[in-house]
Design a protein around this motif. Structure first.
Motif, PDB file in Angstrom:
ATOM      1  N   LYS A  80      16.063  16.184  -1.779  1.00 32.80           N
ATOM      2  CA  LYS A  80      15.005  17.175  -2.027  1.00 32.80           C
ATOM      3  C   LYS A  80      13.932  16.607  -2.954  1.00 32.80           C
ATOM      4  O   LYS A  80      12.727  16.809  -2.735  1.00 32.80           O
ATOM      5  CB  LYS A  80      15.620  18.437  -2.630  1.00 32.80           C
ATOM      6  N   LEU A 103      15.443  21.474   3.262  1.00 34.43           N
ATOM      7  CA  LEU A 103      14.165  22.101   3.578  1.00 34.43           C
ATOM      8  C   LEU A 103      14.322  23.579   3.928  1.00 34.43           C
ATOM      9  O   LEU A 103      13.358  24.232   4.323  1.00 34.43           O
ATOM     10  CB  LEU A 103      13.483  21.362   4.739  1.00 34.43           C
ATOM     11  N   TYR A 171       8.368  16.140   9.459  1.00 32.29           N
ATOM     12  CA  TYR A 171       7.895  17.051   8.419  1.00 32.29           C
ATOM     13  C   TYR A 171       6.937  16.287   7.511  1.00 32.29           C
ATOM     14  O   TYR A 171       7.273  15.200   7.010  1.00 32.29           O
ATOM     15  CB  TYR A 171       9.092  17.580   7.618  1.00 32.29           C
TER      16      TYR A 171
END
Length: 239
Positions: A80, A103, A171
């Protein structure tokens, strides 16, 4: 002419039989430095400033096995943070599921396990993305997974298979999750088979060991695509 940039790449490895495969060859050929956290030996995690890329490999555990694998919580936090700091992050199989989880997407057991050589198909978005440019709309790739994920918010779904709706996602242009194994080599294929034979039970999307080995000619095309993806991610950083 500017000097070529050499990347500092850190690998999270969860099992001794699921290594970088051909990704290691690409790193060596391009002079990039690789360091590892091998969770089956050592749980020490790097500081984000110590690497440019984070590569998260597969493994036989699931993202929910915190009781059996105490390091999972810290690993998720590290992933993260890497994403927050805009590092290039590549997750393969379990690695893609860990990225999806941090996510905020749901990770869950797929109705069918998918083990063996099966086609993936590119989505309309996948056809437009440079990371998959040059790939046929359908391609036979190597799979070994029982879990899958929903698409993280803000991510693009790049590929799907008959067994699994979400096979690849991108992403923020620098975080890529691949449910399948473009990195597989003949050696790593045999190691996965040796260590996972008990999973080769009857199933619609589970091939036998002999079926898997007789299709190993597809390793070359898978590795070619893995190199293309790595070159594409590197070019985005000006490498």
């Amino acid at each position: 002419m500017t000097d070529k940039k050499f990347l500092k790449i850190h690998c999270f490895q969860h099992a001794d039989f699921e290594d970088l495969g051909c990704i290691k060859d690409w790193c060596i050929q391009n002079g990039h430095r690789i360091n590892y956290t091998r969770f089956f030996e050592d749980e020490n995690l790097p500081a984000p400033e110590d690497y440019d890329w984070l590569i998260i490999m597969g493994g036989p555990m699931s993202i929910f096995d915190d009781e059996n694998y105490s390091w999972l919580k810290a690993e998720k936090a590290a992933i993260k943070e890497a994403i927050r700091q805009n590092k290039t992050v590549l997750g393969i199989c379990l690695g893609s599921q860990l990225i999806a989880d941090v996510l905020g997407a749901r990770v869950y057991k797929n109705p069918e396990k998918e083990i063996g050589w099966f086609n993936i198909s590119l989505t309309e978005e996948g056809k437009k993305e440079p990371v998959f440019s040059g790939m046929n709309e359908k391609m036979k790739v190597f799979h070994w997974h029982g879990d899958t994920f929903e698409l993280p918010e803000g991510a693009k779904n790049l590929a799907f298979s008959e067994a699994c709706n979400n096979q690849a996602f991108l992403y923020n242009r620098n975080v890529l999750g691949l449910q399948f194994h473009f990195e597989v080599t003949e050696e790593s294929l045999r190691e996965m088979l040796r260590n996972g034979k008990e999973e080769l039970t009857a199933g619609k999307f589970i091939q036998s060991e002999s079926e898997i080995l007789t299709q190993k000619e597809s390793i070359k095309s898978n590795n070619t695509m893995m190199f293309h993806i790595l070159n594409s991610l590197a070019s985005d950083e000006g490498v």
